[in-house]
Write a protein that holds these residues in place. Sequence first.
Motif, PDB file in Angstrom:
ATOM      1  N   HIS A   1       0.802  -1.215   0.000  1.00  0.00           N
ATOM      2  CA  HIS A   1       0.000   0.000   0.000  1.00  0.00           C
ATOM      3  C   HIS A   1       0.842   1.276   0.000  1.00  0.00           C
ATOM      4  O   HIS A   1       0.267   2.372   0.063  1.00  0.00           O
ATOM      5  CB  HIS A   1      -0.909   0.028   1.234  1.00  0.00           C
ATOM      6  N   MET A   2       2.166   1.153  -0.064  1.00  0.00           N
ATOM      7  CA  MET A   2       3.010   2.312   0.193  1.00  0.00           C
ATOM      8  C   MET A   2       2.805   3.424  -0.834  1.00  0.00           C
ATOM      9  O   MET A   2       2.770   4.603  -0.479  1.00  0.00           O
ATOM     10  CB  MET A   2       4.482   1.889   0.235  1.00  0.00           C
ATOM     11  N   PHE A   3       2.665   3.099  -2.097  1.00  0.00           N
ATOM     12  CA  PHE A   3       2.567   4.164  -3.093  1.00  0.00           C
ATOM     13  C   PHE A   3       1.326   5.017  -2.856  1.00  0.00           C
ATOM     14  O   PHE A   3       1.383   6.244  -2.909  1.00  0.00           O
ATOM     15  CB  PHE A   3       2.547   3.581  -4.508  1.00  0.00           C
ATOM     16  N   ARG A   4       0.190   4.381  -2.588  1.00  0.00           N
ATOM     17  CA  ARG A   4      -1.040   5.147  -2.356  1.00  0.00           C
ATOM     18  C   ARG A   4      -0.938   5.956  -1.068  1.00  0.00           C
ATOM     19  O   ARG A   4      -1.456   7.071  -0.985  1.00  0.00           O
ATOM     20  CB  ARG A   4      -2.249   4.208  -2.288  1.00  0.00           C
ATOM     21  N   ILE A   5      -0.274   5.399  -0.052  1.00  0.00           N
ATOM     22  CA  ILE A   5      -0.134   6.145   1.198  1.00  0.00           C
ATOM     23  C   ILE A   5       0.703   7.396   0.967  1.00  0.00           C
ATOM     24  O   ILE A   5       0.326   8.498   1.372  1.00  0.00           O
ATOM     25  CB  ILE A   5       0.502   5.255   2.279  1.00  0.00           C
ATOM     26  N   VAL A   6       1.855   7.227   0.301  1.00  0.00           N
ATOM     27  CA  VAL A   6       2.743   8.374   0.085  1.00  0.00           C
ATOM     28  C   VAL A   6       2.084   9.378  -0.859  1.00  0.00           C
ATOM     29  O   VAL A   6       2.086  10.587  -0.614  1.00  0.00           O
ATOM     30  CB  VAL A   6       4.102   7.909  -0.467  1.00  0.00           C
TER      31      VAL A   6
END
Length: 696
Positions: free
Chosen positions: A112-117
């Motif tokens: 999920h990191m890309f959407r979080i950042v």
Amino acid sequence: MTERIKDKVKTRLARELTRVSGNSGGTLSNARDRLKRQYLGYGYSVDDDREARGLSTYVDRTVLETVEWAKPGLMRVFCGDEIIRCDPDDPSQEQAAEDATAWINHAIFSRHMFRIVHDVLTDGLMQRAGWCLAHAPKKMESRLFQYTGLTQEEAQAVLSDPDIVPEEEGAVAIAEYLGTGGLPLCDLTIRKRVETREITLEPIPPERVLISSTAEDVENARLVAYWTIKTASDLRREGYSEAQIEELPQESSGDEPPETLTARRVNSEDDDADGGGYAETENSAAREYRIYEGWLDVDINNDGIAEKVKATFCGEGEELRVLKVEEWPLYRPPLFAACSVPMPHQAIGLCLADLVADVQTLRTEITRQYLDNLALSNQGELIVSTGNNGDVEFDSLLARGTGAVHRIRGDAKITPLQVPSSSGDALQGLELTQGIAERRTGVSSRTQSLKADTLQNTATGAAIMEEAVNQRLELVARVYAETFFKPLGRYLLHLVHKYQDKPMQLRVKGRFLNLDPRNWNPDMNISVAVGLGTGDRSRLLASYQRILQLQQAFITQLGPTSPVKLSNIVYTCCKLAEAAGLEAPERFFGTEEDAKKAEQAMASQPPQPSPEQQKMQLEAQKAMQKMQIDAQKAASEEKRKALETEAKIAIEQKQAADKMALKQQEMQAEANLDAIRLMQGGRGAGLTELRGAMAR
């Protein structure tokens, strides 16, 4: 009892909803709408009049540039291999902490990191606070199960499971046969409803979140809630009765937050984007409702202590309807806020866009005046004098263009009105405002595209300047790490500990790990493992190489007494491989566990001497070997001499024996000769002696 609890929660909700931040059209909502308009480059209310007068309607984009150039640095910092570290409380929890760290970083954050950042942290840069929902929603799935060799009692126990789906065709299939010894057995195929939970991180639009205006943080807020749009069909699927749904206030197009309408206008194909929201419909299944999920403290069991509860409700004020109330099993709400410029003692502070919003307005005004001055200087106002008997064709003047020709008669004159140029002052003002934005945010042309030769002639000077301009953004990254990622990591640990009731397998860097969350301590310490200031891969490689050299120096100089062990060397080598972008570094150097086993094996062996002792031992061994060689040479020489003496004596003895034997042979030969002569009557030297011997 349930209705009583709902009434109590409804009363508390009605009171708290009057004191929340984030309501549509409120102070926070209007501030977010203003910032979003500046980010998107929307104009001002006077622009239509300025455009009609032929003046500039330019809008500066400082807010957009600041936000967009801050994102690459945050992406580099947070989109790495490891963000969260779980620290064990005691040595027995080391492996569990390593497993938990691998799970959080590779099973959750990496997914999920890309959407979080990109979504959550961008909202934190532009919309005062970005919001993320961490939850494990319950889902019911239909799965097929097969059993073989069951007895009648076992088959009956399986068929008594209430989760079997008998209404589906082929949900149950039985094949009976006789087993060994004539025992009746059967094979059973059934379809069951299975409850599953998947831990998910979901970005939430800021305009859909409400929080108590007096809250100092999200965890201890009196009320925090978010809303989504659901249809009547969705509510029926979730188990709500028709009577409950009919009582709910329907969502209409005029209820949308202004921030949503502002963002929708960018790609809207409607002439009136404000009217493109939710519309009422006569179709009962398609009717839409604004459903809230809120977390607040309510004493639901009358013990005098408030419990954390989750309330699902719809509407506000007199139309407020509570659909469901359940006691919340975890220690805090599942909503997490990412604020780039936090304010002490407030859950929601400012953002990076706030720091440059007034600068954008100032730059817009200066640039407009600069462009207006250029336009008036190049094609400004005219002074027309008709004189005493002159005439001017005013139609051509009003419709004049570049290089136009104007007809005049008599003594008429057309004189351009001189406009003083203010371009120098305007450019100086723009440069001044650019410096203000850099000082406030740390985002500048140097951080956007840094070249060493544009700063100083030395690489060291360039590094110092780069470090200075990056400090502001590093502070933003540290704020995100400590106030957003750290609480989120702790909550994820509690989620997996509660809802993951069996071992699982996870692939990490090319190898599979078997993890059992049931053995993890959900309250273990959480630390942020982001190396701020060393996010560049080349810097990491250089740092690890220097550390490896120091470790080797420790071991070389101190030997067994060195605090640096083999496991430390292996750990540094693995980090070197990871920084180089290689997968499965343990395939190159082994694991820390292997290194520790080797250390234990080495510890069980006699202690190895120091390098000085080894040198002395080597010298002693050389001296001993030389003495042994000299002794062997002396012994060999003595043996050789003894052998020579023995050989000489043997030769002399043999020569004496040979002489004696020869003498005896000669004497015997003379005796034989005398005997022969005696027999022949002759005389010889030994005849007298022979006769005497015979006479005796």
